[in-house]
Each structure stands twice: as C-alpha cells, then as structure tokens.
Design a protein around this motif. Structure first.
Motif, mmCIF file in Angstrom:
data_model
loop_
_atom_site.group_PDB
_atom_site.id
_atom_site.type_symbol
_atom_site.label_atom_id
_atom_site.label_comp_id
_atom_site.label_asym_id
_atom_site.label_seq_id
_atom_site.Cartn_x
_atom_site.Cartn_y
_atom_site.Cartn_z
ATOM 1 N N ASP A 8 0.826 -1.202 0.000
ATOM 2 C CA ASP A 8 0.000 0.000 0.000
ATOM 3 C C ASP A 8 0.865 1.260 0.000
ATOM 4 O OD1 ASP A 8 -3.030 0.827 0.603
ATOM 5 O OD2 ASP A 8 -1.728 2.147 1.786
ATOM 6 N N ASP A 9 0.308 2.348 -0.541
ATOM 7 C CA ASP A 9 1.039 3.617 -0.560
ATOM 8 C C ASP A 9 1.427 4.076 0.839
ATOM 9 O OD1 ASP A 9 0.884 3.719 -3.286
ATOM 10 O OD2 ASP A 9 -0.807 5.118 -3.361
ATOM 11 N N LYS A 90 -2.545 3.065 8.861
ATOM 12 C CA LYS A 90 -3.762 2.685 8.153
ATOM 13 C C LYS A 90 -3.517 2.751 6.652
ATOM 14 C CE LYS A 90 -8.650 3.973 7.732
ATOM 15 N NZ LYS A 90 -9.691 4.935 8.172
ATOM 16 N N CYS A 91 -3.928 1.707 5.957
ATOM 17 C CA CYS A 91 -3.746 1.672 4.512
ATOM 18 C C CYS A 91 -4.644 2.700 3.821
ATOM 19 C CB CYS A 91 -4.049 0.275 3.974
ATOM 20 S SG CYS A 91 -2.903 -0.995 4.550
ATOM 21 N N LYS A 92 -4.212 3.110 2.657
ATOM 22 C CA LYS A 92 -4.956 4.123 1.918
ATOM 23 C C LYS A 92 -5.926 3.539 0.894
ATOM 24 C CE LYS A 92 -1.513 7.810 2.285
ATOM 25 N NZ LYS A 92 -0.741 8.821 1.530
ATOM 26 N N THR A 98 -7.977 -1.283 6.725
ATOM 27 C CA THR A 98 -6.892 -2.248 6.907
ATOM 28 C C THR A 98 -5.665 -1.533 7.426
ATOM 29 O OG1 THR A 98 -7.750 -3.656 5.135
ATOM 30 C CG2 THR A 98 -5.450 -3.967 5.736
ATOM 31 N N TYR A 99 -4.920 -2.220 8.284
ATOM 32 C CA TYR A 99 -3.757 -1.634 8.945
ATOM 33 C C TYR A 99 -2.523 -2.485 8.672
ATOM 34 C CZ TYR A 99 -7.544 0.843 11.181
ATOM 35 O OH TYR A 99 -8.665 1.604 11.379
ATOM 36 N N PHE A 100 -1.360 -1.835 8.708
ATOM 37 C CA PHE A 100 -0.125 -2.551 8.396
ATOM 38 C C PHE A 100 0.911 -2.347 9.491
ATOM 39 C CE2 PHE A 100 0.802 1.715 6.888
ATOM 40 C CZ PHE A 100 2.136 1.902 7.231
#
Length: 348
Positions: A8-9, A90-92, A98-100
C-alpha cells in the motif's frame, strides 16, 4: 515491482523517500493476518528486505498497533532481540479499513534455540524492561493470537491477573459457549486461588517488579538469526507482568520444545523464582490457564478447555477448596503423564 503481494502507498511512506520496491511476495504463516516479504532498493542503492503484515477492521487495528508497540518497546530495551520495527499505520487503498505493520526482515532458523543463550536473553529483556509508572499493564491493548489482553494499569499483580484471566474466560465463552463447570471453577480460582497464590507475592513486605514480557513466547515465535546466530523474538503481545507469567505458555501441551525442563532450569538460573519459591510450580500452572484459554478461543472445540478445568480443580483443591466443585484427575494432566493429546473437540 514484481510479485503478487500488495504494498500500500501508506507502507511506502514509512520507508526512506526514494525507496524502490523490487519484489513483494507472500511469506510466512498466520491465521489472523496477511503476511509478506518485500525486497527493495534503498535510495543509496543498498538492497534491503522487510516483513510486512496486514490486518483489517477494528480488531485488526488493535492487533497491529499492539504488535508494533510491543516490538518497539522490546527493541528499545534489547535492540538485537527483535527485528527492528519500521512503522505501522492505516492503509490508503483498501476496504474495509486495513492496517499494516512493517519491520526489517531477518533470515532465521526455526529449530529449538540454545537453552542457555535463549533463556539469558529473555531474562535480560524482562530485567531491563521497566514499567513507565511502576504498575502492571501496558499503554495499548495487545493480543495473544487473535485474543485481546486486558492491559489496564494495576498496582496489584493479583488484581491485574484476575482481570486478564476473566477477560480471556469471557472471550472463550463467547466463542465456545458457556460451560457451567468451568464457570464455577473459574470463579473460585479468581476469588480464592489468585488472592492466596498471587496476593502473597506483594504481602508481608514483599515487592514484585513489573517486567516487560513478550506475551506469546512459544516455539513458533522464536528463531535464530542465520547471519549472527542471535536469538530473535517476534509476533509479540507484550505487557508489564510478573516475569514468571512468560513461562506459563511453556507448560502448555502445545508449547513445543520449551516444555523441556532444560529451558525452565536455565531460565531460573537467570531469574530466580519469586518468594514463596516453593509455590513456583503452582504459579506456573495458574499462569498456564490464560494461555490454554487463548488456545481454546483461537481454535474452537479444542481439548485444552478440559485441561483448563482440570488445572483449576487442582489449584482449588490445594488453595481454596470448595466441596461443590469437581475433582482433579492426574491422569488428565499431561504434565504428570507426559501424554500428547491432539486438539480434538471436548465433551462438555
């Protein structure tokens, strides 16, 4: 970029500006998250690899933040004991939310670690890891598997463990259903056994230092660096606890090689049992309850629920007898018989 694992960005934003992703691929096994390995070229031209983990929803947020905070806290105390954390967020570009969590990747061997070196490093973490307020707990919620810990601050270890155990019991009941015999035994453990067996640790002038523990220290969360030979811990769900809490999982039937006496003996050479020392084994049995209940909650129908009830009967008979409870059966205690029982559905 090649590979079939998403980056993810938001993940790229925590890496050095100008980092180029060369390969992203699924890596590792996780029942609760999605994990992968990311190979990059840093802005200075040096290749590097990272371990990346995703989890979704409100529960995923707790898991990711809890692990990042746990690994970061351990890294601040003993930097070479865990993979260096890089970031979380937090994903964009995903729905649901969704979290990373991303950390440096370490090539590891996953066979049993050397007992002397391993236990010395664990004890070092626990001795150096000092609670910021002198209390038991943690600044964020952490998880053992998919089960959350109650990490609210408490000055009393007996009170903290009672809340931790009750929270785990409630999650188990939500997943596996109520079991009246277990409920009755649990109430006697919380109201009778814990005040006696753990309350004494901070009575009569005794003090108990809250120690930083990994929180899920079974064989699947330990490796040995192929480059340095150092012990590496990962997948932590930490909190500040009585250091002996760390060993409760070693007593579990599924604890892998840490069940071996050589690990207990070497650990206790580094960190002597709390007083009363002759009650160490019973405290270890008491601490096992939480870990076995987590296993039952993560794997519905597990026979570990039967083990929990039998352990509760043992502890109640010894420290808080109650005639209405069932009786401890040593033939159902694998720490007595040495029997290995597969995780099969229990009969309540």
């Amino acid at each position: 970029m090649t590979g079939n694992f998403p980056v993810d960005d938001a993940v790229l934003e925590v890496l050095p500006e100008g980092t180029k992703v060369e390969l992203a691929e699924p890596y590792g096994n996780s029942a609760w998250t999605i994990t992968g390995r990311v190979s990059v070229i840093l802005p200075d031209g040096i290749p590097k690899r990272y371990f990346l983990k995703y989890a979704s929803g409100e529960h995923g947020h707790k898991m990711i933040l809890g692990e990042f905070t746990s690994i970061s806290t351990i890294h601040a105390v003993v930097p070479d004991l865990v993979p260096p954390p890089v970031g979380w967020g937090k994903c964009k570009s995903s729905a649901p939310d969704t979290y990373f969590f991303i950390e440096e990747y370490i090539d590891m061997d996953f066979s049993a670690p050397d007992p002397v070196r391993f236990t010395a490093r664990v004890a070092e973490m626990e001795r150096k890891g000092t609670s910021p307020n002198g209390m038991f707990g943690f600044p964020v919620v952490t998880c053992d598997g998919k089960i959350t810990h109650n990490t609210e601050w408490e000055s009393s270890w007996a009170v903290f463990y009672s809340k931790l155990l009750r929270n785990t019991l409630e999650v188990d009941a939500e997943i596996n259903g109520r079991w009246p015999e277990l409920d009755a035994a649990a109430e006697q453990v919380i109201n009778g056994v814990i005040p006696r067996l753990l309350g004494v640790l901070q009575a009569d002038g005794r003090t108990l230092k809250p120690s930083l523990i990994h929180g899920d220290l079974w064989g699947g969360n330990v490796g040995t660096s192929l480059e340095t030979g150092d012990v590496v811990l990962f997948d932590a769900g930490s909190y500040y606890a009585h250091n002996e809490m760390e060993l409760g999982i070693w007593r579990c039937e599924w604890g892998q090689y840490f069940k071996a006496e050589v690990y207990f003996r070497n650990y206790l050479r580094n960190f002597e049992p709390a007083e009363p020392a002759d009650e160490f084994d019973d405290r270890n049995r008491l601490y096992r309850l939480k870990y076995d209940l987590v296993f039952a909650g993560c794997f519905p129908g597990s026979v570990t629920r039967q083990r929990v009830l039998n352990d509760m009967y043992y502890l109640c008979e010894k420290y808080a007898p109650l005639e209405s409870l069932g009786r401890y059966d040593p033939l159902k205690d694998h720490s007595v018989t040495g029997a290995i029982i597969p995780s099969i559905p229990y009969q309540a």
